[in-house]
Design a protein around this motif. Structure first.
Motif, PDB file in Angstrom:
ATOM      1  N   ASN A  45      -7.555  -6.456  -3.202  1.00  0.00           N
ATOM      2  CA  ASN A  45      -7.797  -5.114  -3.803  1.00  0.00           C
ATOM      3  C   ASN A  45      -6.345  -4.576  -3.336  1.00  0.00           C
ATOM      4  OD1 ASN A  45     -10.386  -5.210  -3.053  1.00  0.00           O
ATOM      5  ND2 ASN A  45     -10.346  -4.064  -0.976  1.00  0.00           N
ATOM      6  N   GLU A  46      -5.129  -4.322  -2.686  1.00  0.00           N
ATOM      7  CA  GLU A  46      -4.377  -3.460  -3.157  1.00  0.00           C
ATOM      8  C   GLU A  46      -2.959  -4.125  -4.197  1.00  0.00           C
ATOM      9  OE1 GLU A  46      -3.800  -0.891  -0.554  1.00  0.00           O
ATOM     10  OE2 GLU A  46      -2.719  -0.979  -1.877  1.00  0.00           O
ATOM     11  N   SER A  54       1.015  -1.245  -0.300  1.00  0.00           N
ATOM     12  CA  SER A  54       0.107   0.099   0.470  1.00  0.00           C
ATOM     13  C   SER A  54       0.344   1.388  -0.133  1.00  0.00           C
ATOM     14  CB  SER A  54      -0.597   0.086   1.252  1.00  0.00           C
ATOM     15  OG  SER A  54      -2.253   1.034   1.188  1.00  0.00           O
ATOM     16  N   CYS A  89      -8.221  -6.575   2.253  1.00  0.00           N
ATOM     17  CA  CYS A  89      -8.157  -5.439   1.268  1.00  0.00           C
ATOM     18  C   CYS A  89      -6.776  -5.851   0.565  1.00  0.00           C
ATOM     19  CB  CYS A  89      -7.653  -4.385   1.908  1.00  0.00           C
ATOM     20  SG  CYS A  89      -6.076  -4.298   2.727  1.00  0.00           S
ATOM     21  N   ARG A  92      -4.371   0.896   7.996  1.00  0.00           N
ATOM     22  CA  ARG A  92      -3.878   1.712   6.950  1.00  0.00           C
ATOM     23  C   ARG A  92      -3.798   2.895   6.513  1.00  0.00           C
ATOM     24  NH1 ARG A  92      -3.283  -2.283   6.285  1.00  0.00           N
ATOM     25  NH2 ARG A  92      -4.390  -4.384   5.944  1.00  0.00           N
ATOM     26  N   ASN A 150     -13.625  -1.987  -6.156  1.00  0.00           N
ATOM     27  CA  ASN A 150     -13.549  -0.541  -5.398  1.00  0.00           C
ATOM     28  C   ASN A 150     -11.771  -0.270  -6.191  1.00  0.00           C
ATOM     29  OD1 ASN A 150     -11.540  -0.731  -2.310  1.00  0.00           O
ATOM     30  ND2 ASN A 150     -10.089  -1.427  -4.107  1.00  0.00           N
ATOM     31  N   THR A 197     -11.572   1.488   1.212  1.00  0.00           N
ATOM     32  CA  THR A 197     -10.093   0.391   0.454  1.00  0.00           C
ATOM     33  C   THR A 197      -9.387  -0.698   1.881  1.00  0.00           C
ATOM     34  OG1 THR A 197      -8.678   1.095  -1.421  1.00  0.00           O
ATOM     35  CG2 THR A 197      -8.320  -0.510  -0.301  1.00  0.00           C
ATOM     36  N   HIS A 198      -9.186   0.531   2.649  1.00  0.00           N
ATOM     37  CA  HIS A 198      -8.820  -0.511   3.891  1.00  0.00           C
ATOM     38  C   HIS A 198      -9.311  -0.012   5.540  1.00  0.00           C
ATOM     39  CE1 HIS A 198      -5.450  -0.325   1.023  1.00  0.00           C
ATOM     40  NE2 HIS A 198      -5.595   1.064   0.746  1.00  0.00           N
TER      41      HIS A 198
END
Length: 799
Positions: A182-183, A91, A179, A131, A222, A126-127
């Protein structure tokens, strides 16, 4: 053994490794240890955290994921939380690179304070609160982006995550992480086409894993929110159209689009996903790419086009099909008076089509022909009697159709072999002499002791491993002739190397090959019996329990009744069905799509035939029998029988050997019992397969028993879901009224998390490798052959 286990090799590679001699194995172990990272996972996690906290001051974290599985498991355990740290670092790297791109393009001012560097963005889509790295200030992001970009850390993180996902435990952690995927998906914003290709290969593989497709679509939802897309997949198509100079990326992108669109089973959903990419101009772009010079890209494009749904053509086909069905119904009505004579008083019973009130979906079972039913369980069933007991109105109401008209050997192991020259004259070929010398050193016995142990059948002195090694050095006819010529010339044995002198003594043992085979057979006999007997027991017990189960027979009768009720007016009534048709009970859905035919049948059994509910308690050893290769087991039994015969012959030649006499006295009756069980297993298995209308010559236990394993599992699952549905109905009736949005949120909380793949380590790499070899092809049937397995049972191979 410990070092071999630490290599974390799959079974087939471990089998190859075990066939090497001990010196080669040792060299491989040493090679592996030289390339392994020596520091524990905590050391590298500390560096990653330091990198996050200090803004790129620490050295680059280690990227070596060639360690054994224990190292990876320690990295991922609850104490280290390695996955969380790695995702945080990815991230951070994403932010740095993204900001570097934006700042170079837009010249953003750097005016935030140092205190802002550790502030978390709690409302990130997202986080969430953990995050902190999403809150990097422009100054810190710019300072780190140069370092991150130079070291290509985004690419490195994706490689590490891919390695983690190749372990089953690591894969499950990634799928459950809030996540991580997603990342990975956000890494598509990286400038490097190489990194984007790596990401898309990984996402395509996840799509083909059970539950993975939903996770991937969620990740792109996302991506849309974070990157401000107007519609999903917008930037992916932008990259695809603009990166036309990098073939590897274009191939990976086309492969991903093909899989994300066409790997879903629901045809309507496939059309929806297909339209999303059509909306972004994919069809026009592929038209321009059809003259591409890249064969790899052309293969992926053609695979997508082959999978494409032409909705207009399908509608025309449907209209033609309906016309044919109407014609078939007319023919069926005309032929209902024709009686099929099969020589059995039971197919002389003419089954009349059932005229239902509503049009019902078809159960796509595979019907047995009338002459195939004779002598099977279906000849004893009366589904018409079942229908007479049941009120089918509720079934019709719940299952009527909406349209109601008239009724890869991966890698090679290499060893560095040093050649040594000998000053002495040798009778043996140099490599053979060298390997024999290694074997004798490992044995730790003199040539005289080895030969005496073989002559006296001394099992305690000779291990099985050593015997197997010695068996390779039984002198050939050519070597025997060389030894005889050497001795005939009167040349002294002292001039020969030690391994040659051993071969001279070795060749003098009478019936050498027979003695070594006998010793090996006697040493392996107890373990062979322990492996064979449970498999025979499983086949016998499973076969007999299935055939004798009255409850299972009644359930098949109920299923036959429902199937004929649904199908007979269109396809005619049938007298039996293939067992694999049981899988299709989950495919037939009710009108509201909330339950399957199996759920309704389970509910019917619970209400009308409660004594049948626990039918699976009458079926034993299904899972164990499904794993047995009966042909192989029977071959093993025959090999034991042959080995015992040779041992008896050897004893007849040397009756003064008590070792042979004791072995025969102790084990002859035991083997006779196993041979008898082998014949029993074969007979009862063939009988039960024929009893259920299948062909024992083409139906193996791995095909026959899993049908019942899957049916039992689906039945139990349907029981649980029916109960859960009843509880939810009761709760909903008792639940106080709430605003519609609150109600939707409450229902979402109760949804079950997606089911991820259960199986072996190395699955992700297998999928990626398979996709590179053969492009993904969707099946036109309702159940596509996806690359996943279920609860460790058989899995279907890649399409």
């Amino acid at each position: 053994g410990k070092n071999a286990n630490s290599m974390n090799l799959p079974p087939d590679k471990m089998k190859v490794l075990c066939q090497y001699d001990n010196e080669k194995k040792w060299e491989l172990v040493c090679d592996q240890e030289r390339f392994q990272v020596k520091n524990p996972p905590s050391a590298y996690l500390l560096k990653l955290k330091s990198y996050l906290d200090q803004g790129g001051v620490s050295r680059k974290p280690c990227s070596d994921w060639t360690n054994h599985i224990g190292w990876a498991q320690e990295f991922l355990n609850e104490e280290n939380c390695g996955l969380d740290v790695l995702v945080d670092y990815l991230s951070f790297a994403q932010c740095a690179v993204t900001y570097d791109m934006d700042s170079l393009d837009n010249g953003t001012a750097l005016d935030k304070s140092v205190e802002d560097l550790t502030r978390s963005v709690s409302n990130s889509p997202t986080h969430g609160a953990t995050r902190a790295t999403r809150a990097l200030t422009p100054r810190k992001a710019l300072r780190n982006s140069r370092l991150v970009g130079q070291k290509d850390d985004v690419h490195l993180c994706i490689m590490c995550l891919r390695a983690i996902m190749n372990y089953q435990s690591g894969f499950n952690l990634v799928m459950a992480h809030p996540c991580c995927v997603n990342e990975i998906t956000l890494s598509l914003n990286n400038r490097s086409p190489r990194t984007k290709a790596l990401v898309l290969e990984l996402l395509a593989a996840v799509c083909l894993v059970r539950g993975g497709h939903d996770i991937i679509l969620s990740a792109f939802d996302n991506f849309k929110e974070v990157c401000g897309e107007k519609s999903r997949f917008e930037k992916l198509m932008e990259y695809f159209c603009n990166e036309d100079s990098n073939i590897d990326f274009m191939v990976a992108c086309m492969q991903f689009i093909n899989i994300v669109v066409h790997s879903v089973e629901n045809m309507n959903f496939r059309v929806h996903l297909q339209y999303e990419f059509t909306h972004h101009g994919l069809d026009d772009y592929l038209e321009r790419l059809k003259f591409t010079e890249s064969d790899r890209l052309q293969v992926q494009i053609q695979a997508y086009l082959d999978n494409l749904f032409d909705v207009g053509a399908l509608l025309e086909d449907a209209e033609t099909k309906n016309a044919l069905l109407e014609h078939m119904e007319e023919l069926q009505e005309h032929n209902t008076q024709v009686i099929v004579h099969t020589g059995d008083n039971t197919h002389s019973r003419n089954k009349m089509p059932i005229q239902t009130k509503h049009r019902l979906p078809l159960l796509n079972w595979q019907a047995l022909k009338p002459h195939q039913v004779a002598g099977t369980v279906f000849s004893e069933l009366d589904d018409e009697h079942v229908l007479g007991e049941l009120n089918m109105d509720a079934f019709e109401e719940q299952f009527k159709t909406k349209a109601q008209t008239a009724p890869v050997d991966v890698g090679t192991l290499r060893a560095k072999v040093s050649r040594k020259t000998s000053s002495k004259v040798s009778l043996l070929e140099p490599n053979r002499a060298k390997n024999l010398a290694i074997t004798l050193r490992k044995g730790g016995m003199t040539a005289s002791d080895i030969c005496n142990a073989i002559e006296t059948y001394n099992q305690e002195a000779l291990s099985l491993d050593f015997l197997e090694l010695l068996e390779r050095f039984i002198p050939s006819e050519y070597e025997v002739k060389l030894i005889q010529n050497y001795e005939r010339d009167g040349r002294p044995l002292d001039e020969l190397p030690e391994e040659d002198r051993f071969m001279v003594r070795f060749s003098k043992i009478p019936r050498l090959a027979m003695r070594i085979s006998t010793l090996t057979f006697m040493g392996n006999f107890p373990e062979s019996i322990q492996l064979i007997q449970p498999q025979l027991n499983a086949i016998i017990t499973a076969s007999m329990s299935i055939k004798s189960s009255g409850k299972l027979k009644k359930i098949l009768e109920i299923i036959l009744a429902f199937g004929n009720y649904m199908n007979s007016s269109k396809r005619g009534a049938v007298y039996g069905f293939r067992l694999q048709s049981l899988d299709l009970l989950l495919d037939t859905k009710s009108t509201d799509r909330n339950q399957t035919l199996l759920h309704f049948i389970v509910n019917t059994i619970q209400e009308k035939y409660p004594d049948l509910q626990a039918f699976y308690h009458e079926l034993h050893f299904m899972e164990k029998a499904a794993l047995v290769s009966l042909d192989s087991v029977l071959q093993d039994v025959h090999a034991l029988e042959r080995g015992m015969e040779l041992t008896q012959k050897e004893f007849a030649l040397q009756e003064d050997r008590p070792v042979l006499q004791e072995f025969l006295a102790r084990n002859k009756e035991l083997l006779d019992s196993v041979i008898k069980d082998g014949k029993t297993a074969q007979n009862v298995y063939e009988a039960v397969v024929e009893y259920f209308g299948e062909n024992p010559k083409t139906t193996t236990p791995s095909m026959f028993f899993p049908v019942f394993v899957r049916f039992i599992k689906a039945y139990k699952q349907a029981e649980q879901e029916n109960e859960q549905r009843k509880k939810e109905v009761l709760q909903m009736t008792a639940m106080p009224k709430m605003p519609q949005m609150d109600l939707i949120a409450e229902l979402k909380k109760r949804q079950v998390t997606p089911l991820v793949r259960e199986g072996k380590d190395g699955a992700i790499e297998d999928i990626i490798t398979a996709l590179k070899a053969v492009p993904f092809t969707a099946r036109s049937g309702k159940r596509s052959s996806r690359l996943f397995c279920d609860s460790g049972l058989s899995d279907e191979s890649p399409t």
